[in-house]
Design a protein around this motif. Structure first.
Motif, PDB file in Angstrom:
ATOM      1  N   GLU A   1       0.816  -1.223   0.000  1.00  0.00           N
ATOM      2  CA  GLU A   1       0.000   0.000   0.000  1.00  0.00           C
ATOM      3  C   GLU A   1       0.849   1.272   0.000  1.00  0.00           C
ATOM      4  OE1 GLU A   1      -0.138  -2.460   2.154  1.00  0.00           O
ATOM      5  OE2 GLU A   1      -0.216  -1.793   4.247  1.00  0.00           O
ATOM      6  N   ASP A   2       2.129   1.139   0.345  1.00  0.00           N
ATOM      7  CA  ASP A   2       3.012   2.313   0.336  1.00  0.00           C
ATOM      8  C   ASP A   2       3.601   2.569  -1.048  1.00  0.00           C
ATOM      9  OD1 ASP A   2       2.595   2.615   3.055  1.00  0.00           O
ATOM     10  OD2 ASP A   2       4.281   1.294   3.555  1.00  0.00           O
ATOM     11  N   VAL A   3       3.517   1.570  -1.907  1.00  0.00           N
ATOM     12  CA  VAL A   3       4.175   1.666  -3.209  1.00  0.00           C
ATOM     13  C   VAL A   3       3.169   1.889  -4.334  1.00  0.00           C
ATOM     14  CG1 VAL A   3       5.689   0.454  -4.841  1.00  0.00           C
ATOM     15  CG2 VAL A   3       6.006   0.126  -2.383  1.00  0.00           C
ATOM     16  N   VAL A   4       1.983   1.325  -4.164  1.00  0.00           N
ATOM     17  CA  VAL A   4       0.982   1.301  -5.237  1.00  0.00           C
ATOM     18  C   VAL A   4       0.673   2.701  -5.760  1.00  0.00           C
ATOM     19  CG1 VAL A   4      -1.061   1.480  -3.741  1.00  0.00           C
ATOM     20  CG2 VAL A   4      -1.178   0.172  -5.881  1.00  0.00           C
ATOM     21  N   GLY A   5       0.414   2.786  -7.048  1.00  0.00           N
ATOM     22  CA  GLY A   5       0.067   4.058  -7.650  1.00  0.00           C
ATOM     23  C   GLY A   5      -1.283   3.958  -8.329  1.00  0.00           C
ATOM     24  N   GLU A   6      -1.867   5.098  -8.648  1.00  0.00           N
ATOM     25  CA  GLU A   6      -3.168   5.076  -9.292  1.00  0.00           C
ATOM     26  C   GLU A   6      -3.049   4.623 -10.739  1.00  0.00           C
ATOM     27  OE1 GLU A   6      -5.993   8.524  -9.087  1.00  0.00           O
ATOM     28  OE2 GLU A   6      -5.134   8.610  -7.069  1.00  0.00           O
TER      29      GLU A   6
ATOM     30  N   ARG B   1      -6.266 -14.355 -21.564  1.00  0.00           N
ATOM     31  CA  ARG B   1      -7.122 -15.343 -22.229  1.00  0.00           C
ATOM     32  C   ARG B   1      -8.339 -15.737 -21.407  1.00  0.00           C
ATOM     33  NH1 ARG B   1      -2.890 -19.610 -24.428  1.00  0.00           N
ATOM     34  NH2 ARG B   1      -1.900 -18.244 -25.942  1.00  0.00           N
ATOM     35  N   CYS B   2      -8.116 -16.102 -20.124  1.00  0.00           N
ATOM     36  CA  CYS B   2      -9.249 -16.597 -19.335  1.00  0.00           C
ATOM     37  C   CYS B   2      -9.754 -15.551 -18.338  1.00  0.00           C
ATOM     38  CB  CYS B   2      -8.863 -17.878 -18.605  1.00  0.00           C
ATOM     39  SG  CYS B   2      -7.683 -17.616 -17.273  1.00  0.00           S
ATOM     40  N   LEU B   3      -9.066 -14.398 -18.261  1.00  0.00           N
ATOM     41  CA  LEU B   3      -9.464 -13.274 -17.422  1.00  0.00           C
ATOM     42  C   LEU B   3      -9.398 -13.555 -15.917  1.00  0.00           C
ATOM     43  CD1 LEU B   3     -12.544 -12.081 -19.530  1.00  0.00           C
ATOM     44  CD2 LEU B   3     -10.135 -11.516 -19.833  1.00  0.00           C
ATOM     45  N   GLU B   4      -8.780 -14.674 -15.538  1.00  0.00           N
ATOM     46  CA  GLU B   4      -8.593 -14.966 -14.114  1.00  0.00           C
ATOM     47  C   GLU B   4      -7.356 -14.227 -13.615  1.00  0.00           C
ATOM     48  OE1 GLU B   4     -10.320 -17.083 -11.965  1.00  0.00           O
ATOM     49  OE2 GLU B   4     -11.857 -17.307 -13.505  1.00  0.00           O
ATOM     50  N   ALA B   5      -7.393 -13.852 -12.330  1.00  0.00           N
ATOM     51  CA  ALA B   5      -6.219 -13.215 -11.735  1.00  0.00           C
ATOM     52  C   ALA B   5      -5.152 -14.271 -11.469  1.00  0.00           C
ATOM     53  CB  ALA B   5      -6.621 -12.529 -10.436  1.00  0.00           C
ATOM     54  N   PHE B   6      -3.906 -13.902 -11.663  1.00  0.00           N
ATOM     55  CA  PHE B   6      -2.822 -14.813 -11.327  1.00  0.00           C
ATOM     56  C   PHE B   6      -1.638 -14.003 -10.813  1.00  0.00           C
ATOM     57  CE2 PHE B   6       0.288 -14.202 -14.763  1.00  0.00           C
ATOM     58  CZ  PHE B   6      -0.464 -13.438 -15.644  1.00  0.00           C
ATOM     59  N   ARG B   7      -0.730 -14.714 -10.124  1.00  0.00           N
ATOM     60  CA  ARG B   7       0.407 -14.021  -9.505  1.00  0.00           C
ATOM     61  C   ARG B   7       1.671 -14.175 -10.328  1.00  0.00           C
ATOM     62  NH1 ARG B   7       0.554 -13.934  -3.218  1.00  0.00           N
ATOM     63  NH2 ARG B   7      -1.451 -12.954  -2.815  1.00  0.00           N
ATOM     64  N   LEU B   8       2.385 -13.099 -10.422  1.00  0.00           N
ATOM     65  CA  LEU B   8       3.641 -13.093 -11.168  1.00  0.00           C
ATOM     66  C   LEU B   8       4.768 -12.670 -10.222  1.00  0.00           C
ATOM     67  CD1 LEU B   8       4.939 -13.080 -14.152  1.00  0.00           C
ATOM     68  CD2 LEU B   8       4.712 -10.607 -13.980  1.00  0.00           C
ATOM     69  N   PRO B   9       5.659 -13.593  -9.849  1.00  0.00           N
ATOM     70  CA  PRO B   9       6.795 -13.192  -9.015  1.00  0.00           C
ATOM     71  C   PRO B   9       7.738 -12.304  -9.837  1.00  0.00           C
ATOM     72  CG  PRO B   9       6.537 -15.598  -9.121  1.00  0.00           C
ATOM     73  CD  PRO B   9       5.696 -15.014 -10.203  1.00  0.00           C
TER      74      PRO B   9
ATOM     75  N   GLU C   1      22.335   0.963  -8.141  1.00  0.00           N
ATOM     76  CA  GLU C   1      22.411  -0.360  -8.735  1.00  0.00           C
ATOM     77  C   GLU C   1      21.922  -1.393  -7.731  1.00  0.00           C
ATOM     78  OE1 GLU C   1      26.291  -1.901  -9.416  1.00  0.00           O
ATOM     79  OE2 GLU C   1      25.544  -3.530 -10.648  1.00  0.00           O
ATOM     80  N   GLY C   2      20.903  -2.139  -8.094  1.00  0.00           N
ATOM     81  CA  GLY C   2      20.385  -3.130  -7.154  1.00  0.00           C
ATOM     82  C   GLY C   2      19.251  -3.949  -7.719  1.00  0.00           C
ATOM     83  N   ARG C   3      18.391  -4.420  -6.813  1.00  0.00           N
ATOM     84  CA  ARG C   3      17.287  -5.290  -7.216  1.00  0.00           C
ATOM     85  C   ARG C   3      16.029  -4.902  -6.468  1.00  0.00           C
ATOM     86  NH1 ARG C   3      19.598  -9.641  -9.644  1.00  0.00           N
ATOM     87  NH2 ARG C   3      17.572 -10.574 -10.027  1.00  0.00           N
ATOM     88  N   VAL C   4      14.896  -5.226  -7.072  1.00  0.00           N
ATOM     89  CA  VAL C   4      13.627  -5.125  -6.366  1.00  0.00           C
ATOM     90  C   VAL C   4      12.871  -6.426  -6.590  1.00  0.00           C
ATOM     91  CG1 VAL C   4      12.516  -3.853  -8.277  1.00  0.00           C
ATOM     92  CG2 VAL C   4      11.509  -3.810  -6.001  1.00  0.00           C
ATOM     93  N   LYS C   5      12.277  -6.898  -5.487  1.00  0.00           N
ATOM     94  CA  LYS C   5      11.627  -8.196  -5.502  1.00  0.00           C
ATOM     95  C   LYS C   5      10.234  -8.050  -4.911  1.00  0.00           C
ATOM     96  CE  LYS C   5      12.757 -12.728  -3.822  1.00  0.00           C
ATOM     97  NZ  LYS C   5      13.638 -13.556  -3.006  1.00  0.00           N
TER      98      LYS C   5
ATOM     99  N   ALA D   1       2.610  -8.630  -2.518  1.00  0.00           N
ATOM    100  CA  ALA D   1       3.609  -9.082  -1.547  1.00  0.00           C
ATOM    101  C   ALA D   1       4.480  -7.883  -1.191  1.00  0.00           C
ATOM    102  CB  ALA D   1       4.451 -10.200  -2.150  1.00  0.00           C
ATOM    103  N   PRO D   2       5.142  -7.923  -0.028  1.00  0.00           N
ATOM    104  CA  PRO D   2       6.044  -6.825   0.327  1.00  0.00           C
ATOM    105  C   PRO D   2       7.112  -6.630  -0.747  1.00  0.00           C
ATOM    106  CG  PRO D   2       5.698  -8.274   2.201  1.00  0.00           C
ATOM    107  CD  PRO D   2       5.056  -8.941   1.027  1.00  0.00           C
ATOM    108  N   CYS D   3       7.515  -5.392  -0.948  1.00  0.00           N
ATOM    109  CA  CYS D   3       8.515  -5.070  -1.974  1.00  0.00           C
ATOM    110  C   CYS D   3       9.874  -4.956  -1.300  1.00  0.00           C
ATOM    111  CB  CYS D   3       8.175  -3.744  -2.649  1.00  0.00           C
ATOM    112  SG  CYS D   3       6.528  -3.709  -3.342  1.00  0.00           S
ATOM    113  N   GLU D   4      10.762  -5.866  -1.655  1.00  0.00           N
ATOM    114  CA  GLU D   4      12.107  -5.849  -1.094  1.00  0.00           C
ATOM    115  C   GLU D   4      13.032  -5.091  -2.030  1.00  0.00           C
ATOM    116  OE1 GLU D   4      13.317  -9.894  -0.174  1.00  0.00           O
ATOM    117  OE2 GLU D   4      11.217 -10.343   0.249  1.00  0.00           O
TER     118      GLU D   4
END
Ligand code: ZN
Ligand code: ZN
Length: 175
Positions: A22-27, A66-74, A53-57, A35-38
């Motif tokens: 909720e601290d990162v999300v934008g409109e 195709r099927c309009l179902e929600a799914f998670r993408l790591p 230089e780094g990473r975000v996870k 999930a928490p953003c590392e």
């Protein structure tokens, strides 16, 4: 969160922090952060120029195209970004920007918006055509049944137009 660059006086420093979605999300984002953003990176300072230089996870929730179902993408993505003071933006064309592959952004008032940085990385990580799985069977075009979870009684309505001439050929052959 805004990164206060005035606190970074050494040529190299480390930053690591975990943010709640909720601290990162934008409109108007095309995804939901579920999930928490590392976030972890090195800050390289060269006078008023900075390089992060780094990473975000994290994990994003998308809708399957195709099927309009929600799914998670790591998501686990590496970045290497250069930041110049915004005063240099105007003169960027005649100002010699170092000739390498780093993406150049501009910071204002000694601050870099880390939420913006993370959301940009998430955006870059999005697939062109989101699929819940590579062989998603999608929805029946007639009754809307999700063909991943069941079948329906509809006759296949769609026929590959490229096969039509072949079928005609077969019919004339049979008659
Ligand atoms: Zn799907
Ligand atoms: Zn059907």
């Amino acid at each position: 969160m805004l990164l206060d660059l005035t606190r970074y006086r050494q040529p190299q420093s480390s930053f690591a922090r975990t943010f709640q979605p909720e601290d990162v999300v934008g409109e108007g984002d095309a995804y939901e952060i579920v999930a928490p953003c590392e976030l972890a990176f090195e800050v390289y300072k060269d006078k008023d120029r900075f390089r992060l230089e780094g990473r975000v996870k994290s994990e994003l929730e998308l809708l399957c195209s195709r099927c309009l179902e929600a799914f998670r993408l790591p998501v686990d993505t590496a970045f290497d970004l250069r930041y110049l003071p915004s005063s240099e933006a105007a003169s960027a064309s005649d100002h010699k920007v170092p000739d390498d592959d780093l993406e150049t952004s501009y910071y204002r008032e000694g601050q870099i918006d880390l939420n913006e940085l993370m959301r940009e990385q998430f955006y870059l990580a999005l697939p062109m055509k989101p699929l819940c799985r590579i062989d998603c069977r999608g929805l029946c075009v007639q009754c809307g049944t999700n063909l991943n979870s069941g079948s329906c009684g509809c006759a296949p309505a769609w026929e590959d137009p490229r096969l039509a001439p072949l079928r005609e050929l077969r019919q004339t052959h049979e008659s």
